[in-house]
Scaffold this motif. Sequence first.
Motif, mmCIF file in Angstrom:
data_model
loop_
_atom_site.group_PDB
_atom_site.id
_atom_site.type_symbol
_atom_site.label_atom_id
_atom_site.label_comp_id
_atom_site.label_asym_id
_atom_site.label_seq_id
_atom_site.Cartn_x
_atom_site.Cartn_y
_atom_site.Cartn_z
ATOM 1 N N GLY A 180 61.583 44.395 84.449
ATOM 2 C CA GLY A 180 63.123 43.831 85.065
ATOM 3 C C GLY A 180 62.259 43.031 86.390
ATOM 4 O O GLY A 180 61.272 42.797 86.674
ATOM 5 N N ARG A 181 63.453 42.762 87.091
ATOM 6 C CA ARG A 181 63.017 41.905 88.401
ATOM 7 C C ARG A 181 63.729 42.180 89.779
ATOM 8 O O ARG A 181 65.086 42.824 89.719
ATOM 9 C CB ARG A 181 63.168 40.261 88.201
ATOM 10 C CG ARG A 181 64.735 39.921 88.049
ATOM 11 C CD ARG A 181 65.331 39.096 89.146
ATOM 12 N NE ARG A 181 66.957 38.947 88.997
ATOM 13 C CZ ARG A 181 67.772 39.833 89.255
ATOM 14 N NH1 ARG A 181 67.505 41.135 89.579
ATOM 15 N NH2 ARG A 181 69.201 39.486 89.130
ATOM 16 N N VAL A 182 63.420 41.889 90.733
ATOM 17 C CA VAL A 182 64.122 42.154 91.964
ATOM 18 C C VAL A 182 64.230 40.648 92.682
ATOM 19 O O VAL A 182 62.866 40.158 92.977
ATOM 20 C CB VAL A 182 63.571 43.293 92.940
ATOM 21 C CG1 VAL A 182 62.198 43.074 93.439
ATOM 22 C CG2 VAL A 182 64.824 43.292 93.979
ATOM 23 N N LEU A 227 65.017 36.456 97.701
ATOM 24 C CA LEU A 227 65.639 35.354 98.336
ATOM 25 C C LEU A 227 66.098 34.417 97.624
ATOM 26 O O LEU A 227 65.650 34.169 96.370
ATOM 27 C CB LEU A 227 64.894 34.693 99.480
ATOM 28 C CG LEU A 227 64.809 35.128 100.816
ATOM 29 C CD1 LEU A 227 63.963 34.294 101.665
ATOM 30 C CD2 LEU A 227 66.137 35.433 101.417
ATOM 31 N N GLY A 228 67.574 33.869 97.568
ATOM 32 C CA GLY A 228 68.171 32.884 96.531
ATOM 33 C C GLY A 228 69.001 33.536 95.733
ATOM 34 O O GLY A 228 68.703 33.287 94.611
ATOM 35 N N GLU A 229 70.089 34.041 96.193
ATOM 36 C CA GLU A 229 71.224 34.641 95.374
ATOM 37 C C GLU A 229 72.286 33.765 95.411
ATOM 38 O O GLU A 229 72.824 33.068 96.229
ATOM 39 C CB GLU A 229 71.643 35.706 96.328
ATOM 40 C CG GLU A 229 71.764 36.841 95.416
ATOM 41 C CD GLU A 229 70.578 37.831 94.510
ATOM 42 O OE1 GLU A 229 70.667 37.153 93.709
ATOM 43 O OE2 GLU A 229 69.747 38.183 95.314
ATOM 44 N N ASP A 232 71.142 29.960 91.583
ATOM 45 C CA ASP A 232 70.399 29.595 90.341
ATOM 46 C C ASP A 232 71.592 28.738 89.274
ATOM 47 O O ASP A 232 71.469 27.706 88.809
ATOM 48 C CB ASP A 232 69.805 30.593 89.338
ATOM 49 C CG ASP A 232 70.899 31.537 88.785
ATOM 50 O OD1 ASP A 232 71.812 31.776 89.320
ATOM 51 O OD2 ASP A 232 70.054 32.631 87.971
ATOM 52 N N TYR A 233 72.859 29.173 89.452
ATOM 53 C CA TYR A 233 73.923 28.391 88.582
ATOM 54 C C TYR A 233 74.399 26.989 89.485
ATOM 55 O O TYR A 233 75.395 26.459 89.323
ATOM 56 C CB TYR A 233 74.973 29.112 88.161
ATOM 57 C CG TYR A 233 75.642 29.998 89.225
ATOM 58 C CD1 TYR A 233 76.643 29.459 89.883
ATOM 59 C CD2 TYR A 233 75.194 31.296 89.564
ATOM 60 C CE1 TYR A 233 77.170 30.246 91.128
ATOM 61 C CE2 TYR A 233 75.794 32.020 90.428
ATOM 62 C CZ TYR A 233 76.835 31.370 91.088
ATOM 63 O OH TYR A 233 77.391 32.359 92.256
ATOM 64 N N ASN A 234 73.573 26.804 90.700
ATOM 65 C CA ASN A 234 74.001 25.717 91.168
ATOM 66 C C ASN A 234 72.828 24.773 91.298
ATOM 67 O O ASN A 234 72.735 24.010 92.242
ATOM 68 C CB ASN A 234 74.569 26.072 92.987
ATOM 69 C CG ASN A 234 75.634 26.363 92.869
ATOM 70 O OD1 ASN A 234 76.710 26.193 92.632
ATOM 71 N ND2 ASN A 234 75.680 28.070 93.445
ATOM 72 N N ILE A 238 69.334 31.039 85.113
ATOM 73 C CA ILE A 238 68.384 31.266 84.358
ATOM 74 C C ILE A 238 67.358 31.956 85.045
ATOM 75 O O ILE A 238 66.112 32.614 84.563
ATOM 76 C CB ILE A 238 67.499 29.787 83.922
ATOM 77 C CG1 ILE A 238 66.307 29.993 82.972
ATOM 78 C CG2 ILE A 238 66.992 29.141 85.434
ATOM 79 C CD1 ILE A 238 66.774 29.933 81.627
ATOM 80 N N MET A 239 67.562 32.369 86.374
ATOM 81 C CA MET A 239 66.732 33.093 87.212
ATOM 82 C C MET A 239 66.076 34.536 86.576
ATOM 83 O O MET A 239 64.916 34.663 86.595
ATOM 84 C CB MET A 239 67.394 33.805 88.582
ATOM 85 C CG MET A 239 66.491 34.735 89.109
ATOM 86 S SD MET A 239 67.060 34.989 90.964
ATOM 87 C CE MET A 239 68.451 36.006 90.725
ATOM 88 N N ASP A 240 67.021 35.390 85.943
ATOM 89 C CA ASP A 240 66.736 36.773 85.550
ATOM 90 C C ASP A 240 65.597 36.745 84.212
ATOM 91 O O ASP A 240 64.471 37.270 84.300
ATOM 92 C CB ASP A 240 67.888 37.559 85.233
ATOM 93 C CG ASP A 240 68.720 37.738 86.248
ATOM 94 O OD1 ASP A 240 68.384 37.393 87.197
ATOM 95 O OD2 ASP A 240 69.954 38.252 85.835
HETATM 96 C C1 GLA Z 1 72.872 37.575 88.149
HETATM 97 C C2 GLA Z 1 72.771 36.404 87.137
HETATM 98 C C3 GLA Z 1 71.649 35.509 87.724
HETATM 99 C C4 GLA Z 1 72.024 35.201 89.171
HETATM 100 C C5 GLA Z 1 72.430 36.346 90.202
HETATM 101 C C6 GLA Z 1 72.812 36.071 91.438
HETATM 102 O O1 GLA Z 1 71.764 38.276 88.087
HETATM 103 O O2 GLA Z 1 72.212 36.858 85.901
HETATM 104 O O3 GLA Z 1 71.623 34.008 86.907
HETATM 105 O O4 GLA Z 1 73.005 34.180 89.286
HETATM 106 O O5 GLA Z 1 73.198 37.112 89.566
HETATM 107 O O6 GLA Z 1 71.966 35.355 92.260
#
Ligand code: GLA
Length: 360
Positions: free
Chosen positions: A20-22, A25-27, A30-32, A160-162
């Motif tokens: 998993g991930r935590v 910073l940068g919430e 990613d969709y921007n 795409i972050m997660d």
């Molecule tokens: C969810 C989405 C990510 C990202 C975060 C907010 O985890 O799956 O793509 O947008 O929310 O930063």
Amino acid sequence: MSDFKSIFSTPLEVEAAAPGRVNLLGEHTDYNDGFVLPTAIPQQTIVQLGYSADQAFHFYSHELKEQVDWQPSGTTPAEFARYLVGCIRSLEETGISVPPLNVFVASDVPIGSGLSSSAALEVAMLRGLRSLLNLKLNDVQIAQLGQQAEIHYAGVQCGIMDQMASSLADPVHMLFLDTRSLDRQILDLPENSEILVIDSGIPRTLAGSGYNQRRAECEAAAKQLGVKALRDISDPATVESLPEPLRRRARHVVTENNRVLEAKQGVSADRFGELMNASHASLRDDYEVSVPGLDQLVAILQQTPGVFGARLTGAGFGGACVALVQPGQAETIAHQTLEKYQQQGFQGKILVPESDRSIR
Ligand code: GLA
């Protein structure tokens, strides 16, 4: 503990895992097309694969103690199996055929806390399929296929972050990612610090609808400003002409991207903590994805000696908070925090550092 061999009578062929991930910073950037700075958590999902003895796929979840049987001609199943079917379908859309399989899944990634249990499942499954079928897929392609599975088969319009974090990050570094170019760097965590993650105990009930609404607002803001995405703006003054709530939504994204870019330069733990605190305020006031319980948990953390900074992590609307704390202090700080949080009527839980490893 059950495993593949205790559930299925066919031979186990491969095993794969993904964490998993935590997000530090940068919430909601990613969709921007913006910048993110996640790290992997120690908890992971394990997938074991073997060939099915019939024409159906059989998926077993160790945590749910549940088996789902799926005919490839049938509809997408519910729950955990839809992520697995999403991975299979996403691969098939690239021209790869996947034979019927028996799939055993076990995970200690917390579910529903904003720590990407679904991305861990997708990346583990795709890694397993890569080794079973000898596929020429790199780790970025694995992340992209996982994101496709999530969007098209789990119905979440995520960035795409997660999946990139699960596929490319490790628990002792930060992954800086430019979500437009997918350029990335593995960076050291701020010196003399440690990560603490606490679950607020508040379910993320509005996450789906609120998430898609924010995404649409950001797209509207970018359109009105005449840019491809909010990532193309770096001066927060540029968004001041927008009508509300687009002005505040865009201001969050622009300032959050700037915070990630500053942190990426390698700042002290003190400064990193200040950036986390500013991120929380921006998510609460401008982006409006916090809830009172999360604000209370973050406020307690921010007032506790030894904490450099704290904020909600993930999509928000409930779920977990992340804090950067002095090394060796995480457990003590967590217990003090949870006690105060409980006095305010909430029941939280420490997620990182882990107290209990159930699957290794
Ligand atoms: C969810 C989405 C990510 C990202 C975060 C907010 O985890 O799956 O793509 O947008 O929310 O930063």
